[in-house]
Design a protein around this motif. Structure first.
Motif, mmCIF file in Angstrom:
data_model
loop_
_atom_site.group_PDB
_atom_site.id
_atom_site.type_symbol
_atom_site.label_atom_id
_atom_site.label_comp_id
_atom_site.label_asym_id
_atom_site.label_seq_id
_atom_site.Cartn_x
_atom_site.Cartn_y
_atom_site.Cartn_z
ATOM 1 N N VAL B 43 0.572 -1.171 -0.008
ATOM 2 C CA VAL B 43 0.085 0.129 -0.023
ATOM 3 C C VAL B 43 1.128 1.284 -0.013
ATOM 4 C CG1 VAL B 43 -1.641 1.347 1.170
ATOM 5 C CG2 VAL B 43 -2.006 -1.303 1.150
ATOM 6 N N VAL B 47 0.714 4.133 -2.640
ATOM 7 C CA VAL B 47 0.263 5.656 -2.127
ATOM 8 C C VAL B 47 1.592 6.566 -2.397
ATOM 9 C CG1 VAL B 47 0.236 7.099 0.045
ATOM 10 C CG2 VAL B 47 -1.266 4.876 0.055
ATOM 11 N N ALA B 69 1.769 8.581 6.784
ATOM 12 C CA ALA B 69 0.310 8.797 7.328
ATOM 13 C C ALA B 69 -0.807 8.208 6.345
ATOM 14 C CB ALA B 69 0.357 10.347 7.620
ATOM 15 N N ILE B 70 -0.662 8.827 5.390
ATOM 16 C CA ILE B 70 -1.973 8.491 4.268
ATOM 17 C C ILE B 70 -1.938 6.895 4.182
ATOM 18 C CG2 ILE B 70 -2.721 8.449 1.916
ATOM 19 C CD1 ILE B 70 -1.762 11.532 1.837
ATOM 20 N N ILE B 73 -3.560 5.526 7.143
ATOM 21 C CA ILE B 73 -5.117 5.657 7.225
ATOM 22 C C ILE B 73 -5.673 4.819 6.102
ATOM 23 C CG2 ILE B 73 -6.826 7.722 6.645
ATOM 24 C CD1 ILE B 73 -4.680 9.472 7.284
ATOM 25 N N THR B 74 -5.231 4.808 4.819
ATOM 26 C CA THR B 74 -5.734 3.956 4.108
ATOM 27 C C THR B 74 -5.707 2.528 4.523
ATOM 28 O OG1 THR B 74 -4.582 5.446 2.110
ATOM 29 C CG2 THR B 74 -5.438 3.081 1.560
ATOM 30 N N PHE B 75 -4.732 2.176 5.060
ATOM 31 C CA PHE B 75 -4.914 0.781 5.508
ATOM 32 C C PHE B 75 -5.873 0.328 6.539
ATOM 33 C CE2 PHE B 75 -2.604 -3.225 5.781
ATOM 34 C CZ PHE B 75 -2.627 -3.714 6.863
ATOM 35 N N GLN B 77 -8.536 2.257 6.854
ATOM 36 C CA GLN B 77 -9.714 2.317 6.092
ATOM 37 C C GLN B 77 -10.425 1.153 5.360
ATOM 38 O OE1 GLN B 77 -11.478 4.985 6.828
ATOM 39 N NE2 GLN B 77 -13.318 4.657 5.479
ATOM 40 N N CYS B 78 -9.234 0.403 5.242
ATOM 41 C CA CYS B 78 -9.460 -0.967 4.403
ATOM 42 C C CYS B 78 -10.261 -1.625 5.498
ATOM 43 C CB CYS B 78 -8.469 -1.740 3.908
ATOM 44 S SG CYS B 78 -7.702 -1.146 2.334
ATOM 45 N N GLU B 79 -9.876 -1.788 6.814
ATOM 46 C CA GLU B 79 -10.718 -2.692 7.551
ATOM 47 C C GLU B 79 -12.010 -2.390 7.883
ATOM 48 O OE1 GLU B 79 -8.651 -2.852 11.429
ATOM 49 O OE2 GLU B 79 -10.106 -3.949 12.270
#
Lengths: 103, 161
Positions: B43, B47, B69-70, B73-75, B77-79
Motif C-alpha cells: 500500500v 500511495v 500517514a496516508i 489511514i488507507t490501511f 480504512q480498508c479494515e
C-alpha cells in the motif's frame, strides 16, 4: 508474493483488447487487484467470504480515489491554503475528520 | 489464501488438541502480522506513486511522513471497508462480495457514488465486449463449413441491435 508492483511503463500488449480499460488504468499508478483482495480478506471475519473479480477492480478504484483525489488532494489543498509548498502531516491531520466522515 | 491451515492432529486427546490449536493460533497470529506488514508495504508503495502524481499536478511536495500517514489511514480504512462489505454480502445471503456491495460502500458521498457507478458500468461494458469476442471466435472455430458465414452475420446483427 510480490509486495511491490513493478513500476508501469505502459507496455501495451497487442491491441490491449484482452485487458479491460480499467485494469490498464489501474496499472498507471493504482492498486493491484490481488493486493486489494488480500487486504480485504485480511479483515473478513468469516474465512469463507470472497470478493469477485469485478468487485476487486472496483475496490481498487475506490482506494485510488480515496488516496489520490481525497486524502492527498485535500491535504495538498490545505497546505496551499496555508501558502505552503510542502504538504506535511499536520495538513493530513486537518483534513482527516472530514475525509473519514465522507467515506 | 488461508491464514492457518488446520493440520490433522496426530496426537489423541482433547488437551493436546487444544494446546495445538492454541499454538496454531499464536503462529497464525504471527503469520497474520507478517502478512499485514507486507500488505502495508505494498500500500505504501502505491500511495507513494499516487502522491507523486498529485504532487506533479498541484506543484507541491509531500513529506515522507505525510505519505506514511496516508498509508496508515488507507490501511485502516480498508479494515472498515472489508467489514462493511462482508456485512452487506451476508445481508444479501451471499458469501461473495459483488459490485452491488461496493456501490453500497460509496453511498455517503454522491460524487463518489457517481464515479463508482460509472466505473462499474465501464466494467460491465468491457465484460460484455469480451464475451462477444469469445462468442465470435468460438463460432468461427466450430463452424468451418458454409454455415460459417451465417454465424458471423448472426453475431453482427446482434451487435447492431
Amino acid at each position: 508474493m510480490a509486495a511491490a508492483q513493478p513500476r508501469p511503463q505502459a507496455t501495451r500488449a497487442s491491441g490491449g483488447g484482452a485487458a479491460s480499460a480499467m485494469e490498464r488504468e489501474a496499472r498507471a499508478g493504482g492498486f493491484r487487484k490481488e493486493t486489494v483482495d488480500r487486504l480485504l480478506r485480511l479483515h473478513f471475519r468469516d474465512g469463507r467470504t470472497r470478493v469477485n473479480g469485478d468487485a476487486q477492480l472496483l475496490m481498487a478504484e475506490m482506494l485510488k480515489v480515496f488516496v489520490r483525489a481525497e486524502a492527498a488532494a485535500r491535504a495538498a489543498r490545505q497546505a496551499h491554503a496555508e501558502d505552503l509548498e510542502k504538504v506535511d502531516v499536520e495538513h493530513v491531520e486537518k483534513v482527516l475528520p472530514q475525509l473519514l466522515l465522507d467515506f | 489464501m488461508a491464514a492457518a491451515q488446520p493440520r490433522p492432529s496426530a496426537l489423541g486427546g482433547k488437551r493436546s488438541r487444544a494446546a495445538e490449536a492454541g499454538a496454531m493460533e499464536a503462529a497464525g497470529g504471527e503469520e497474520r502480522f507478517l502478512l499485514a506488514q507486507r500488505l502495508k508495504a505494498a500500500v505504501h508503495y502505491t500511495v507513494g506513486c499516487l502522491c507523486e502524481e498529485v504532487a506533479e499536478e498541484r506543484d507541491v511536495q509531500f513529506s515522507k511522513q505525510t505519505i506514511a500517514a496516508i498509508t496508515e489511514i488507507t490501511f485502516r480504512q480498508c479494515e472498515t471497508f472489508a467489514k462493511d462489505l462482508e456485512v452487506f454480502a451476508r445481508h444479501a445471503k451471499r458469501s461473495t462480495v459483488t459490485i452491488e456491495d461496493v456501490k453500497l460502500l460509496a453511498r455517503r458521498s454522491s460524487s463518489l457514488l457517481r464515479y463508482i457507478t460509472e466505473k462499474s458500468e465501464e466494467l460491465a461494458l468491457s465484460n460484455m465486449e469480451q464475451k462477444e469476442k469469445k462468442k465470435k471466435s468460438n463460432a468461427v472455430k466450430e463452424r468451418r463449413t458454409g454455415e460459417h458465414e451465417a454465424a458471423v452475420t448472426e453475431s453482427e446483427d446482434f451487435n447492431m441491435a
